[in-house]
Design a protein around this motif. Structure first.
Motif, PDB file in Angstrom:
ATOM      1  N   MET A 184      49.190  43.280  32.166  1.00 13.35           N
ATOM      2  CA  MET A 184      49.579  43.687  32.226  1.00 13.35           C
ATOM      3  C   MET A 184      47.862  44.585  32.209  1.00 13.35           C
ATOM      4  SD  MET A 184      52.724  46.259  30.469  1.00 13.35           S
ATOM      5  CE  MET A 184      52.079  47.801  30.819  1.00 13.35           C
ATOM      6  N   HIS A 185      47.528  43.726  31.851  1.00 11.61           N
ATOM      7  CA  HIS A 185      45.770  44.030  32.001  1.00 11.61           C
ATOM      8  C   HIS A 185      44.764  44.756  33.317  1.00 11.61           C
ATOM      9  CE1 HIS A 185      41.611  43.395  30.968  1.00 11.61           C
ATOM     10  NE2 HIS A 185      41.590  42.941  30.463  1.00 11.61           N
ATOM     11  N   PRO A 186      45.171  45.987  32.506  1.00  9.56           N
ATOM     12  CA  PRO A 186      43.609  47.260  33.509  1.00  9.56           C
ATOM     13  C   PRO A 186      42.811  45.973  34.880  1.00  9.56           C
ATOM     14  CG  PRO A 186      43.038  47.598  31.307  1.00  9.56           C
ATOM     15  CD  PRO A 186      43.912  46.592  30.993  1.00  9.56           C
ATOM     16  N   PHE A 230      54.803  49.455  37.536  1.00 10.15           N
ATOM     17  CA  PHE A 230      53.655  50.387  36.764  1.00 10.15           C
ATOM     18  C   PHE A 230      52.162  50.260  37.584  1.00 10.15           C
ATOM     19  CE2 PHE A 230      50.379  49.579  33.269  1.00 10.15           C
ATOM     20  CZ  PHE A 230      50.228  50.960  33.260  1.00 10.15           C
TER      21      PHE A 230
END
Lengths: 121, 694
Positions: free
Chosen positions: B265-267, B363
């Motif tokens: 989920m790293h930006p 997400f």
């Protein structure tokens, strides 16, 4: 759309009446924090929702300002007054991630906007 | 026969336990009147036969959504011998909420405590015996994914069924005020205190279960809003105290899931990683699916030839043979050829789903999907549309609200599915030799743009207002079990064969009839009903530059199945099936001259655009009908895509007549992008107010 915090600094907030009809209200940045301006109260109020909570900060749920149906749904998921909640991820766009009742939840921005929180004592 | 119902949160391992308990003895249907899936299975334990009903996965029994209503009502009305509540031990606080509500139903209950391995790994001390005493029901630790503890669970179930008092539990006693309200309500509606469901009914009145209210004749609503909140509060406080007593947690530490999420989920890296996964999924789908598609195709070819030979020998009438081989076998075969692709696509997606990754995708994509009025969850079905629209439409089931499901279903057909590829290749190689890849890419891209544009339009018209209140649990990552993945793939494959197959069979026969008959009986295709129909509808296509009956008819038959357009062009243009087969295999030479004669360049361009966008195939329409449970939406989907395609093709034709094809393509793409920008820009301020208003 910029980050919510920037929008606050620019003084753009949304004001809603009791029927949940909203309009955008511009607040002058110079006068928004003086505590006298009526709008500044709203500015503070707006900040105190999950959407605008800083990631990592421990908060507690204060109030859910939403229709009874969605409110109940959120209550069932553990969003009850006084429950500790922590934002884990909030990028300024898209959904946010919060930790509540020992599990992580994705919340849409609309949802997060309607959950008012307070600083944990 | 005794009945057992299985209740639990989503992600608690309910499906895995269900599969472990019942094995292959399952049946899938719908709950009466709704499109929520109902699964039942059977098992035998100590000479007793059990039926297991899998309730929908819910976080509570509050009558908020369809699933929750079904779950509560089913237990109360059906009164099963035993309720098995599966709990994720690593997420106890949330899971126990449903447990408390189940205990309020006053039915014999057994708790299956799943994921004890995670609890051990996290070094959490959990006193199960103490918890069982407090709750007043037997608790059996299990590991559904490793098939551990199932024997103990079965024996506990059998025991409780013989002695129900063992599993009655100690439901929460609420505060004095609320108990007084419950007592008052029981009196008011003359509920028998000895009857176990009376208390539940009174609680349901407070919780505003409209069905219970109606059955009791409650007229005034919203009387107990305060009590309801208080009850939820008390239940959670009870859980909190309970957990304090039975569980010892070590200091906070970073779990595997949290470590994985730091990367996944790293930006910056989150999206590229997701892109890579998707690339793998599609490569796998098309490579492995392709390997199997060949044999399936040859199998049907062989069946067709053999049937032909046998029936000819038996002296069966020629029309009958033609019906069976050209109509039935080629029609059904045409659909089943895609079965391997579909199976692999679902295999990959069900692995991603069961592992818990899909919540992360929701997400990552939420920020983009919000622009077209959908939540991040809706991205997966749209993406699957590149493979095949049929499973994509089926995948919209994962969306909660009807509005989001329909909006996604209306957009899916514009995602260019695999079956449209042969048309692009055929036309590109004839008219734009050497630029096949560019042409194909342009069409895929245009499809996405049109889908997004439609999304922005629908958002303010058809599907106005708020969508799903987007709330979704992010489950701990799991390694999916073979059994669960296998079952879910099989269910979808079975569904595809049965439902799409039957309708397509009928449609194939009808088309065959159209192409082989006229009022006088069997005839050549040129004189058939089909040809007459083609002549009749040709004027509709005239503004796009191809107003002849042959191309009109091949487009109409393309609604049967898009990949059929190429072979239909071959047949209808009288180039023989061999040329059509060859074209499908990449050898276009047989079709070159015929098509070049029939289409001017500009018309070829508009034909490509039209076949990209127009009415989805019958299989897709059938699934839309089934999933929306409405003919209206099916016809709408068929009609509006046709209209959009017509407009685009006519504009494309007009442009291509005046300018070069490259310029026209650019104008179409940039024009659509401009409209999207205009719509999203225009709405930006309004949208901000909207989501705050949600």
């Amino acid at each position: 759309m910029g980050k919510p915090f920037d929008e606050f600094r620019r003084g753009r907030v949304v004001k809603c009446n009791e029927y949940n009809l909203c309009e955008r209200v511009d607040i002058q940045p110079e006068t928004s924090y003086d505590g006298l301006n009526d709008n500044s109260y709203q500015l503070e109020e707006m900040r105190m929702t999950l959407l605008y909570s800083k990631p990592g900060e421990q908060m507690v749920v204060d109030e859910i300002t939403w229709s009874p149906g969605v409110k109940r749904r959120l209550e069932d998921m553990g969003f009850i007054k006084g429950t500790p909640v922590r934002v884990i991820r909030s990028d300024g766009f898209g959904a946010i991630v919060v930790e509540i009742k020992g599990s992580k939840l994705l919340l849409g921005r609309g949802m997060a906007q309607k959950i008012k929180v307070k600083q944990a004592a | 026969m005794k009945e057992l119902v299985l209740a639990g949160n989503p992600n608690a391992g309910k499906t895995t336990l269900f599969n472990e308990l019942t094995g292959a003895r399952q049946s899938v249907g719908n709950w009466p009147g709704v499109t929520v899936e109902k699964k039942q299975g059977k098992f035998t334990y100590q000479d007793e036969n059990w039926v297991v009903t899998d309730l929908p996965g819910t976080y509570s029994l509050s009558p908020y959504s369809m699933e929750e209503k079904i779950a509560g009502a089913y237990i109360v009305e059906q009164r099963p011998e035993v309720v098995v509540n599966i709990i994720d031990a690593s997420n106890l606080e949330r899971n126990l909420y449903l447990t408390l509500q189940l205990l309020e139903l006053q039915q014999p209950t057994v708790i299956a405590m799943n994921m004890m391995d995670i609890v051990d790994r996290w070094k959490i001390e959990l006193d199960i015996k103490k918890l069982a005493t407090k709750l007043g029901v037997p608790i059996v630790p299990i590991s559904a994914s490793r098939s551990e503890g199932l024997e103990e669970l079965r024996s506990a179930i059998a025991e409780v069924s013989k002695k129900p008092s063992l599993g009655m539990g100690n439901p929460v006693t609420f505060s004095e005020d609320i108990e007084a309200t419950i007592a008052k309500l029981m009196k008011e509606y003359q509920l028998d205190e000895k009857e176990s469901r009376s208390r539940w009914q009174a609680i349901r009145v407070i919780e505003e279960d409209l069905d219970v209210c109606a059955s009791l004749g409650v007229e005034k609503l919203h009387l107990y809003d305060h009590e309801r909140t208080e009850m939820t509060h008390l239940r959670y406080r009870y859980i909190h105290d309970l957990i304090d007593r039975v569980m010892k947690r070590p200091e906070r530490f970073e779990s595997m899931t949290e470590k994985a999420d730091k990367i996944l989920m790293h930006p910056w890296f989150g999206l590229p990683i997701f892109g890579f996964f998707m690339y793998m999924v599609f490569t796998m789908t098309f490579t492995f699916g392709g390997w199997l598609a060949g044999p399936v195709e040859s199998l049907f070819g062989w069946v067709s030839v053999s049937v032909d030979a046998i029936l000819t020998q038996l002296g069966v009438a020629e029309w009958m043979i033609s019906l069976l081989t050209d109509g039935v076998i080629s029609g059904v075969g045409g659909v089943l050829v895609f079965l391997p692709n579909i199976a692999f696509l679902f295999l990959a997606l069900s692995v991603l789903e069961d592992s818990g990754y899909m919540a992360r995708v929701a997400f990552l994509m939420d920020r983009f999907m919000r622009k077209i009025g959908l939540s991040g969850k809706a991205f997966i079905p749209l993406l699957m549309g590149f493979g095949c629209s049929v499973p994509a439409v089926m995948a919209t089931r994962s969306l909660e609200s009807d509005r989001d499901r329909k909006a996604a279903m209306m957009m899916i057909p514009f995602m260019s599915c695999g079956a449209r590829m042969p048309i692009y290749l055929l036309f590109a190689s004839v008219f734009f030799p050497g630029k096949e890849a560019l042409v194909t890419f342009f069409l895929y891209f245009l499809g996405v743009l049109v889908a997004v544009l439609m999304g922005t339009i629908f958002k303010d018209t058809l599907f106005k207002g708020s969508g799903d209140p987007f709330i979704m649990e992010m489950p701990t990552y799991h390694i999916p079990t073979m059994k669960t993945v296998g079952r879910s793939v099989w269910e979808k494959v079975e569904d595809y064969i049965v439902r799409a197959g039957t309708v397509l069979l009928a449609a194939s026969v009808v088309l065959w009839g159209l192409l082989n008959f006229n009022m006088q009986g069997m005839t050549e295709m040129v004189n058939s009903f089909g040809a007459q129909l083609g002549h009749m509808i040709a004027p509709i296509f005239a503004p796009m530059g191809f107003g002849n009956w042959e191309s009109s008819l091949s487009l109409v038959t393309g609604i049967m199945a898009k990949e059929a357009i190429v072979s239909n062009i071959a047949i209808i243009f009288g180039m023989g099936e061999a040329a059509g087969e060859a074209a499908l295999n990449g050898n276009m030479s047989g079709m070159l001259t015929g098509i070049q004669q029939a289409f001017p360049l500009a018309a070829a361009f508009s034909f490509l655009i039209f076949s990209l966008l127009y009415t989805p195939c019958l299989a897709t329409l059938t699934v839309i009908k089934r999933e929306t449970n409405s003919w209206k939406w099916m016809f709408f989907s068929a009609g509006y895509t046709f209209a959009v395609a017509w407009v685009y093709a006519v504009i494309g034709y007009g442009l291509a007549m005046k300018f070069s094809v490259l310029v026209s393509a650019a104008v179409l793409a940039f024009g659509t992008m401009g409209m999207i920008a205009f719509r999203t820009r225009d709405k930006r301020r309004k949208e901000e107010v909207e989501w705050e208003q949600l």
